[in-house]
Design an enzyme around this catalytic site. Structure first.
Site, PDB file in Angstrom:
ATOM      1  N   CYS A 196       1.996   2.656   2.353  1.00 50.32           N
ATOM      2  CA  CYS A 196       3.249   2.902   3.496  1.00 50.32           C
ATOM      3  C   CYS A 196       4.016   1.613   3.681  1.00 50.32           C
ATOM      4  CB  CYS A 196       2.691   3.541   4.747  1.00 50.32           C
ATOM      5  SG  CYS A 196       2.045   4.909   4.691  1.00 50.32           S
ATOM      6  N   GLU A 204       2.976  -1.243   4.426  1.00 51.36           N
ATOM      7  CA  GLU A 204       2.711  -2.432   5.421  1.00 51.36           C
ATOM      8  C   GLU A 204       1.624  -3.472   5.273  1.00 51.36           C
ATOM      9  OE1 GLU A 204      -0.210   0.885   7.056  1.00 51.36           O
ATOM     10  OE2 GLU A 204       1.654   0.640   5.677  1.00 51.36           O
ATOM     11  N   ASN A 264       0.729  -1.048  -0.175  1.00 50.14           N
ATOM     12  CA  ASN A 264       0.192   0.078   0.084  1.00 50.14           C
ATOM     13  C   ASN A 264       1.010   1.158  -0.120  1.00 50.14           C
ATOM     14  OD1 ASN A 264       0.945  -0.599   2.640  1.00 50.14           O
ATOM     15  ND2 ASN A 264      -0.565   1.039   3.472  1.00 50.14           N
TER      16      ASN A 264
END
Length: 952
Positions: free
Chosen positions: A585, A587, A583
């Site tokens: 970021c 994670e 995604n």
């Protein structure tokens, strides 16, 4: 300002170990100082430097601490004093304190620093007075002033009320001087001053002292709270109202039911909230928890989260937490009991939901999910459908990850027009501009990350997207980018082999393959290319492409390194699709298809809030209770969620993924006295994540027993009794044993496996560590798993600029008698890094080492220990103070070999700097109260800003 001893040479001084004819070496100086009480102590030149520094600060102001002239002069004068004290050739004698001070005065006079010498004399006199009983000074009666209210009327300034508010702000904060705040506030007032200016003066009086005493941050927050109370109570009750903190135990009772009615009438709150027993909920409110905010947290809450009507807030902090809790309890049988349970978790800062949930829970548009992952189809209709979905998903605060690998590359044939493709980059430019255009209601910009597999023929153009040179039509300055790297590529790098780039329209199944199946298919396509059966391909040396990937990563912070095979081989859902990207970021690792947009629903446990009282480790029972309730809250998000696209609703309902993470890891290490760069820190990362993982999986399987398993459960790794710790073996086997991961376990995992087999799982995924930038600000703890970036810095975000001092360090320095204005100047001069501040003992330098002082391999090792317990991934920033090609190569190969699924930013330069001046000129600006603020620069995270504003 570093206190430089004579052993540190200046341009005009001989080097250490090279004494002049009349000056003994540093090793020979063994002066004994006779103190005023008759006792003796060893000579310490740094005390002279401190005294000189204070004198310069007194004359030239706090900015003198950042002056190279002053710092060099202090060093030179200190050396002169030492020379004077030892010039008789006898370095083994005793001297009186007064003799040393006389030499300091003489050195200042000889240097022509007459004003500073005078200040030093005054300093000596003040110290003399301080040693004698002082006569209490009388309190000057304040002037009689009038205040102009919002309706234009005037009234006398109510000094007694100010005294009550300031006293409440200082209550329990032993280092906060309430009289100082009150006197500075009154000094800033004038006749006819507006009410909001009085409130501003109160806040500023406390805020300006934060850099010298972190407790003033809490005092400033409580003074800001008084303004929020006036604004919200007045708006809800329809008439001007003020309340002290002591009044709020009763004020909340009448306010809360009326607040819900006002919100519903304004069309902002879900009308279903009125069906709750509002009196019962109001009675559960804990007004004292309003006092737990630091200033950054409360200002952020005000600017971005508290609901408002025409920019007038009508939501108080505890009403905010209760509204969020009610929104997540809407489908519960005993809604009031669950809402109170959820409220307790949020308001105590033990757990915090992600920003979209905080924004929208309990409102008329409850889009509560954090992250969305999409796959873009290889035709115009599919490409622009993907861009349209980006806009719809971003509108209500979602962070986006796009898989662009299916789009054909430059030179590929377009059958419909018999032309050639211009590749994926022009479409990425459109996606970039769309993200900027959708600003999520003004609260933050849309943010997106584009992923491309390393074998795509456009990969080299993709690497250049964030560069500041070249054709602007082929640049995306606001879009994040990430490499989706298969194991085979890194194996070719290590073997010194070649790598073939393809257009996906000619190798369509590579996109959906991983592990051994990918390697087999890829090598067959290479043979087909050699036979002339593939039209568009290119050969490069694998190591050359790897070097370019690392070079661009260093230069621009992008594209990030993420590892396709680790994400897929350890995915619990490999029976039902493929993970094509992460995604925004890095994670989240969920399957995507054209028909399903992966959705994740995030929240984070505050680790430092779960330490045992003795400071010896985790309170595992409290942590278990928190995790159990948190997983229920996250599962409820899926029940009440407003989906903006059918593809996201389909995926969310079929798989029900959640991502429980953590924050406050660095704070926990400080509290436990564990340096980040140590095996003890790695072990704590392991044991703490094991606890969270165990209890999160246990909570999900208990929810499955209560509510049923998620629809796509059958065939998953869960259904086979394969837990995240077990899936390591799948990755190890695929890599032929080339995996360096510790597999130690402490808890009873066999019992949990049996429970999962028997009862199922409510959620396809339960664990992911997000950046937590803004929610950690609300809770007043360190972000996510990050090491401390600095021990004193100015933090910039959408709410302005805030001075942040490490309270653990300040407490330790106070305990050792080292916290003073000179130390503040030293910290500011060195950007909060302790290495060069000689006064600070070695054990504190080690404990409070900042991100760029830590060997990044420690971060990788700690992340590896966490990753073995996590079914998704973690947002892992890597810091490197002196990057080189070799160091980057070793670091990222280690990340891959240690089993990480993803990495996030490479930070190789300062993301922010301490203002090298006093707060009276910087942090004391008039942005300390709630005002309209400009949009942030960039989409989501940027290399200049360590915060991820996109999904947390």
């Amino acid at each position: 300002m570093t206190i430089v001893s004579p052993s540190q040479p200046t341009a005009s001084q001989p080097a250490a170990g090279q004494p002049t004819a009349d000056q003994p070496s540093a090793a020979e100086i063994q002066l004994t100082v006779v103190r005023r009480d008759g006792n003796s102590t060893g000579f310490d030149a740094t005390k002279i430097s401190v005294a000189l520094s204070k004198a310069f600060l007194a004359v030239e102001g706090p900015d003198a601490g950042s002056s190279h002239r002053v710092r060099d002069l202090v060093t030179d004068l200190t050396d002169r004093v030492v020379v004077a004290l030892t010039s008789r050739g006898d370095a083994r004698r005793s001297v009186q304190v007064e003799d040393i001070q006389d030499q300091v005065e003489l050195a200042l006079m000889r240097a022509g620093e007459h004003q500073v010498a005078r200040a030093y004399v005054l300093y000596r006199e003040e110290r003399t007075k301080a040693r004698t009983p002082a006569t209490p000074a009388g309190v000057t009666e304040p002037r009689v002033l009038t205040v102009r209210t919002a309706d234009g009327s005037t009234a006398p300034l109510d000094i007694e009320r100010l005294r009550v508010i300031v006293s409440e702000a200082a209550a329990g904060l032993d280092a906060v001087d309430a009289e100082l705040i009150l006197n500075e506030t009154l000094g800033a007032c004038y006749d006819g001053i507006a009410q909001h200016e009085v409130e501003l003066a109160l806040v500023m009086a406390a805020r300006s002292s934060v850099e010298t005493e972190p407790q003033y941050s809490y005092a400033a927050a409580r003074l800001l709270l008084d303004q929020i109370r006036r604004e919200a109570l007045g708006r809800v009750h329809g008439e001007p109202r003020q309340a002290s903190q002591a009044d709020m135990s009763t004020a909340y009772l009448s306010y809360f039911p009326q607040y819900v009615r006002v919100g519903i009438e304004a069309g902002m709150l879900d009308p279903e909230l009125a069906a709750f027993d509002l009196e019962r909920l109001a009675a559960a409110i804990r007004p004292e928890r309003d006092l737990d905010f630091a200033f950054l947290g409360l200002q952020t809450l005000y600017d971005r989260y508290l609901l408002h009507i025409d920019k007038v807030r009508f939501e108080l902090p505890q009403a905010f937490f209760l509204r969020v809790a009610m929104g997540m309890a809407l489908r519960e049988d005993d809604r009031e009991a669950r809402a109170i349970e959820f409220y307790e978790l949020l308001s105590s800062f033990r757990f915090m939901s992600s920003t979209p949930t905080l924004f929208n829970s309990g409102t008329t548009r409850p889009q509560l999910s954090s992250c969305f992952l999409t796959t873009v189809q290889d035709d115009l209709a599919g490409i622009f459908a993907g861009i349209r979905n980006n806009a719809l998903l971003a509108k209500y605060s979602g962070g986006l990850g796009n898989d662009w690998t299916p789009v054909r590359g430059i030179g590929a044939k377009i059958r419909g027009t018999n032309g050639e493709s211009q590749g994926v980059v022009p479409f990425l430019k459109v996606a970039n501009d769309t993200a900027v255009a959708v600003n999520q209601g003004g609260r933050r910009k849309g943010a997106v990350c584009a992923y491309l597999e390393t074998w795509h023929v456009d990969i080299e153009e993709f690497l250049d997207l964030r560069k500041n040179t070249g054709d602007e039509r082929r640049r995306t300055h606001d879009m994040n980018t990430a490499n989706w790297v298969p194991d085979l590529f890194l194996q070719r790098v290590e073997a010194g082999g070649e790598w073939t780039l393809f257009s996906p329209d000619e190798v369509p199944n590579l996109h959906d393959l991983y592990g051994a199946a990918f390697a087999t298919a890829y090598e067959e396509y290479e043979r087909r290319a050699d036979r002339g059966e593939i039209r568009v391909f290119r050969r490069v040396k694998a190591v050359d492409l790897w070097r370019r990937m690392l070079t661009v990563l260093f230069e621009t912070g992008h594209p990030w390194m993420t590892f396709k095979d680790a994400c897929n081989l350890r995915s619990p859902q490999q029976h039902d699709g493929v993970v094509h990207s992460s995604n925004l970021c890095t994670e989240i690792t969920l399957n995507t298809t054209v028909d399903e947009t992966a959705v994740c629903n995030l929240g984070s446990v505050n680790l430092v809030a779960h330490l045992a009282g003795s400071g010896t480790g985790l309170d595992v029972e409290l942590l278990r209770d928190t995790v159990k309730t948190a997983v229920r809250m996250l599962d409820n998000v899926i029940e009440v969620n407003f989906h903006t696209t059918p593809e996201s609703e389909r995926a969310n309902q079929r798989h029900r993924p959640v991502g429980l993470g953590l924050m406050g890891f660095a704070d926990a290490l400080f509290a436990l006295r564990i340096p980040y760069s140590s095996e003890a820190a790695v072990a704590f990362a392991d044991s703490s994540m094991e606890q969270i993982s165990y209890h999160a999986i246990e909570a999900s399987t208990e929810l499955a027993a209560e509510r049923g398993s998620y629809p796509s459960y059958d065939g998953s790794l869960w259904s086979q009794g394969i837990l995240p710790i077990d899936s390591l073996e799948l990755l190890r086997t695929a890599r032929g044993g080339d995996l360096v991961v510790d597999t130690d376990q402490r808890l009873d995992w066999d019992a949990l496996r049996e429970k999962v087999r028997r009862d199922g799982m409510r959620n396809s995924n339960v664990l992911a560590i997000a950046p937590t930038a803004t929610i950690s600000n609300i809770c007043g703890v360190s972000q996510s798993i990050e090491p401390a970036y600095s021990n004193l810095f100015v933090k910039s975000n959408m709410s302005g600029e805030f001075t942040v001092a490490n309270p653990y360090l300040v407490a330790d320095l106070k305990a050792r008698g080292l916290w003073d204005q000179v130390m503040v100047s030293d910290l500011k001069y060195h950007d909060g890094i302790l290495t060069r501040i000689e006064r600070i003992p070695a054990d504190l330098r080690e404990l409070y080492a900042t991100a760029f002082e830590i060997d990044p391999l420690w971060l990788v090792k700690a992340a590896s220990r966490r990753q073995k317990w996590i079914d998704q991934a973690q947002s892992l920033n890597l810091y490197m103070s002196a990057p080189s090609g070799k160091a980057l190569d070793e670091l990222y190969r280690s990340a891959w070999r240690y089993g990480l699924k993803t990495t996030y930013y490479l930070r190789s330069q300062s993301a922010t700097h301490v203002e090298k001046s006093t707060l009276q000129g910087t942090d004391g600006r008039l942005n300390a109260v709630p005002i309209a603020l400009p949009e942030p620069t960039g989409a989501g995270c940027s290399i200049e800003d360590p915060d991820c504003e996109a999904c947390q």
